[in-house]
Scaffold this motif. Sequence first.
Motif, PDB file in Angstrom:
ATOM      1  N   TYR A 106     -31.107  13.375 -48.724  1.00  0.00           N
ATOM      2  CA  TYR A 106     -30.344  13.249 -47.487  1.00  0.00           C
ATOM      3  C   TYR A 106     -28.857  13.400 -47.797  1.00  0.00           C
ATOM      4  N   HIS A 107     -28.183  14.251 -47.032  1.00  0.00           N
ATOM      5  CA  HIS A 107     -26.770  14.543 -47.263  1.00  0.00           C
ATOM      6  C   HIS A 107     -26.088  14.700 -45.911  1.00  0.00           C
ATOM      7  N   LEU A 108     -24.896  14.128 -45.773  1.00  0.00           N
ATOM      8  CA  LEU A 108     -24.169  14.173 -44.505  1.00  0.00           C
ATOM      9  C   LEU A 108     -23.020  15.160 -44.554  1.00  0.00           C
ATOM     10  N   LYS A 109     -22.874  15.899 -43.471  1.00  0.00           N
ATOM     11  CA  LYS A 109     -21.646  16.660 -43.216  1.00  0.00           C
ATOM     12  C   LYS A 109     -20.838  15.865 -42.202  1.00  0.00           C
ATOM     13  N   VAL A 110     -19.573  15.671 -42.495  1.00  0.00           N
ATOM     14  CA  VAL A 110     -18.724  14.783 -41.703  1.00  0.00           C
ATOM     15  C   VAL A 110     -17.544  15.572 -41.152  1.00  0.00           C
ATOM     16  N   ASN A 111     -17.488  15.691 -39.835  1.00  0.00           N
ATOM     17  CA  ASN A 111     -16.358  16.332 -39.160  1.00  0.00           C
ATOM     18  C   ASN A 111     -15.632  15.288 -38.323  1.00  0.00           C
ATOM     19  N   GLY A 112     -14.365  15.039 -38.631  1.00  0.00           N
ATOM     20  CA  GLY A 112     -13.619  14.057 -37.851  1.00  0.00           C
ATOM     21  C   GLY A 112     -12.903  13.066 -38.732  1.00  0.00           C
ATOM     22  N   GLU A 113     -12.605  11.889 -38.160  1.00  0.00           N
ATOM     23  CA  GLU A 113     -11.829  10.871 -38.870  1.00  0.00           C
ATOM     24  C   GLU A 113     -12.461  10.492 -40.206  1.00  0.00           C
ATOM     25  N   GLY A 114     -13.775  10.508 -40.258  1.00  0.00           N
ATOM     26  CA  GLY A 114     -14.461  10.118 -41.486  1.00  0.00           C
ATOM     27  C   GLY A 114     -14.072  10.967 -42.680  1.00  0.00           C
ATOM     28  N   ALA A 115     -13.668  12.212 -42.428  1.00  0.00           N
ATOM     29  CA  ALA A 115     -13.231  13.073 -43.534  1.00  0.00           C
ATOM     30  C   ALA A 115     -11.979  12.513 -44.198  1.00  0.00           C
ATOM     31  N   HIS A 116     -11.127  11.837 -43.431  1.00  0.00           N
ATOM     32  CA  HIS A 116      -9.932  11.218 -44.007  1.00  0.00           C
ATOM     33  C   HIS A 116     -10.317  10.073 -44.940  1.00  0.00           C
ATOM     34  N   THR A 117     -11.345   9.328 -44.564  1.00  0.00           N
ATOM     35  CA  THR A 117     -11.802   8.245 -45.441  1.00  0.00           C
ATOM     36  C   THR A 117     -12.311   8.816 -46.757  1.00  0.00           C
ATOM     37  N   LEU A 118     -13.110   9.862 -46.687  1.00  0.00           N
ATOM     38  CA  LEU A 118     -13.613  10.498 -47.904  1.00  0.00           C
ATOM     39  C   LEU A 118     -12.455  11.043 -48.740  1.00  0.00           C
ATOM     40  N   GLN A 119     -11.448  11.562 -48.073  1.00  0.00           N
ATOM     41  CA  GLN A 119     -10.268  12.064 -48.788  1.00  0.00           C
ATOM     42  C   GLN A 119      -9.595  10.932 -49.580  1.00  0.00           C
ATOM     43  N   SER A 120      -9.456   9.771 -48.956  1.00  0.00           N
ATOM     44  CA  SER A 120      -8.812   8.640 -49.634  1.00  0.00           C
ATOM     45  C   SER A 120      -9.603   8.214 -50.865  1.00  0.00           C
ATOM     46  N   VAL A 121     -10.920   8.202 -50.733  1.00  0.00           N
ATOM     47  CA  VAL A 121     -11.768   7.812 -51.864  1.00  0.00           C
ATOM     48  C   VAL A 121     -11.640   8.833 -52.986  1.00  0.00           C
ATOM     49  N   PHE A 122     -11.679  10.108 -52.614  1.00  0.00           N
ATOM     50  CA  PHE A 122     -11.546  11.151 -53.648  1.00  0.00           C
ATOM     51  C   PHE A 122     -10.206  11.038 -54.371  1.00  0.00           C
ATOM     52  N   LEU A 123      -9.118  10.879 -53.621  1.00  0.00           N
ATOM     53  CA  LEU A 123      -7.790  10.855 -54.246  1.00  0.00           C
ATOM     54  C   LEU A 123      -7.641   9.668 -55.199  1.00  0.00           C
ATOM     55  N   GLN A 124      -8.269   8.548 -54.859  1.00  0.00           N
ATOM     56  CA  GLN A 124      -8.226   7.412 -55.775  1.00  0.00           C
ATOM     57  C   GLN A 124      -9.025   7.705 -57.039  1.00  0.00           C
ATOM     58  N   ASP A 125     -10.219   8.281 -56.875  1.00  0.00           N
ATOM     59  CA  ASP A 125     -11.031   8.640 -58.038  1.00  0.00           C
ATOM     60  C   ASP A 125     -10.324   9.690 -58.899  1.00  0.00           C
ATOM     61  N   TRP A 126      -9.656  10.624 -58.246  1.00  0.00           N
ATOM     62  CA  TRP A 126      -8.929  11.661 -58.982  1.00  0.00           C
ATOM     63  C   TRP A 126      -7.777  11.033 -59.781  1.00  0.00           C
ATOM     64  N   ALA A 127      -7.067  10.106 -59.172  1.00  0.00           N
ATOM     65  CA  ALA A 127      -5.965   9.442 -59.870  1.00  0.00           C
ATOM     66  C   ALA A 127      -6.478   8.655 -61.069  1.00  0.00           C
ATOM     67  N   ASP A 128      -7.608   7.982 -60.899  1.00  0.00           N
ATOM     68  CA  ASP A 128      -8.177   7.202 -61.999  1.00  0.00           C
ATOM     69  C   ASP A 128      -8.600   8.088 -63.168  1.00  0.00           C
ATOM     70  N   ALA A 129      -9.130   9.268 -62.846  1.00  0.00           N
ATOM     71  CA  ALA A 129      -9.657  10.151 -63.893  1.00  0.00           C
ATOM     72  C   ALA A 129      -8.588  11.017 -64.536  1.00  0.00           C
ATOM     73  N   SER A 130      -7.602  11.437 -63.762  1.00  0.00           N
ATOM     74  CA  SER A 130      -6.631  12.427 -64.246  1.00  0.00           C
ATOM     75  C   SER A 130      -5.232  11.862 -64.476  1.00  0.00           C
ATOM     76  N   ASN A 131      -4.999  10.625 -63.999  1.00  0.00           N
ATOM     77  CA  ASN A 131      -3.660  10.019 -64.041  1.00  0.00           C
ATOM     78  C   ASN A 131      -2.653  10.816 -63.220  1.00  0.00           C
ATOM     79  N   GLN A 132      -3.154  11.516 -62.203  1.00  0.00           N
ATOM     80  CA  GLN A 132      -2.286  12.282 -61.308  1.00  0.00           C
ATOM     81  C   GLN A 132      -2.342  11.668 -59.917  1.00  0.00           C
ATOM     82  N   LEU A 133      -1.236  11.127 -59.461  1.00  0.00           N
ATOM     83  CA  LEU A 133      -1.161  10.572 -58.113  1.00  0.00           C
ATOM     84  C   LEU A 133      -0.804  11.674 -57.128  1.00  0.00           C
TER      85      LEU A 133
END
Length: 408
Positions: free
Chosen positions: A189-216
Motif C-alpha cells: 500500500y502506497h499513498l500519493k499525496v496532493n495538497g498540504e500533506g506534501a508540505h509535511t512530507l517535505q519537512s520530514v525529508f529536509l530533517q532527514d537530509w540534514a541529519d544524513a548530509s549535514n546540509q541545512l
Amino acid sequence: MINLTILLSVAVILLIAIVFIFLLWVDYALGRKKHLKTVSRMNPSPAFANFVLFADGPSLFDDYFTELKKAKHHIHILFYIVKDEGIGQEFLTILKQKANEGVEVRLLLDWAGSLPIILNFKLRKELRSHGIQLAFAHTPTFPFLFYNVQARNHRKISVIDGKVGYLGGFNVGPEYINLDRKLTPWRDYHLKVNGEGAHTLQSVFLQDWADASNQLISKTEKYFPEDITKGSVEHQFKVNDGAFLKEEYIALIENAEQFIEIGTPYFIPDVEVMQHLLSALTRGVKVTIMIPYTSDHFLVKEASHRYLRPLLKAGAEVYEYKKGFYHAKAMIVDEVAVVGTANFDKRSFFLNDEINCYSEDLHFHKELSEVFHKDLANAEKLQYQDISGFNLKRQGKELLARCVDLFL
C-alpha cells in the motif's frame, strides 16, 4: 589428553562467544539509552490533502515516474532500498535526466537497505556527475557501533516541487513490479499525496537530509509553495525515530471498541503490545491479522508464531495471504485508518525511522478497508494447530528466531 585439549578449546570458544554477546548487548543497551535521551516526538499538525491509494507496483510506478518527469524545480526522494537493476535503472535514469535539465535532485538512501549502491563507487560518481545530490542515512558510527548498525531509516518519502508527495511500503527494485518469481505478485500500500500533506512530507525529508548530509536547507517558498491545493482528506502524519510508535499503536488498541485489523509482512510485537491485543479480545473487540504465507526473510515467519498462538487461542482471526507476497503496512481500528512504512514488529517499534498516515476521513477509511478485505479474500485462515504441536524443524527455527527477533 586429546579429549582434555578439545574440551579446553570448546570452553575457550564458548567463553569468547559469551563475552562477545555480552559486549554487543552492552553496546545496544547504552546506544539505545543515548538515543532515547536525544530523540523527540515529531507529530506534525493535522493537514488536508487529496489521496490516491496504490496497492500494486506497476500502477504506482507508472504514476510516480510520470510525476517525476513533470518536475520543474526539485525532486526530494528517500527510500530504504533502491536497486541498480531493471526498474531501478529506469528510476535513476529519470533522476539523471531531470538533474541535467536543472532540476534540484536530492536522493537519500538508507545505508543498509541500499548497501550495493554505497559499494558501487562508479555508480555514485556517475549520479553525482549529473548533479544529483546523494546521501546515505544512518551510516554506522562510534561509539555504540552495534546499535548504530541496527538503526535504519525505513521511511519511503518522495516530494516533487513541494506539491506532490508519496509514502508507503514500496521500494525500488524488480520485485516491486512483480518480477520476482517467488514473491509475485507483490502486494503493498502506497499513498500519493496532493495538497498540504506534501508540505509535511517535505519537512520530514529536509530533517532527514540534514541529519544524513549535514546540509541545512532553508524552508523557503520554493520548497513550500503557497499556491497549493488544500485537499479534502484530513489526516495526520506521525513520525517515529525508533521511539513512540509502540505507544501510538497501544493507544489505538486501548480505545478500540469494535474491531482491529492489522496488515503487516512481519508480526513480531513485544509483550506489552500483546497484552493490549489480548485485553481487546476479552472486551469483545474483533481482532483480524493478515500476514504473508510466503516470507521474504529468514526466520520472520517462525518469529511470529509465539505471538500468534495466544492470540488464536483467545479468538483472534489470522490470515495468510497466498496470492503472492503481502508487504503492506496498515491498521484499521474502528474509525481510524492507518497506512505507512511501519511494520508491526520490534524493529519498527524500537530501531527504525518510520512514518505513518492516520485519518478518520470516511472516504479514505472505506477505500483502505475495501483494499484490505480484497486482499483478505486471497488469504487462508490460519488455525492454531497449524503452528503448534511437535515439529522439530519449526520449533528449532522458532527458538533461534526468539533469540534475535528484535533485529529481524
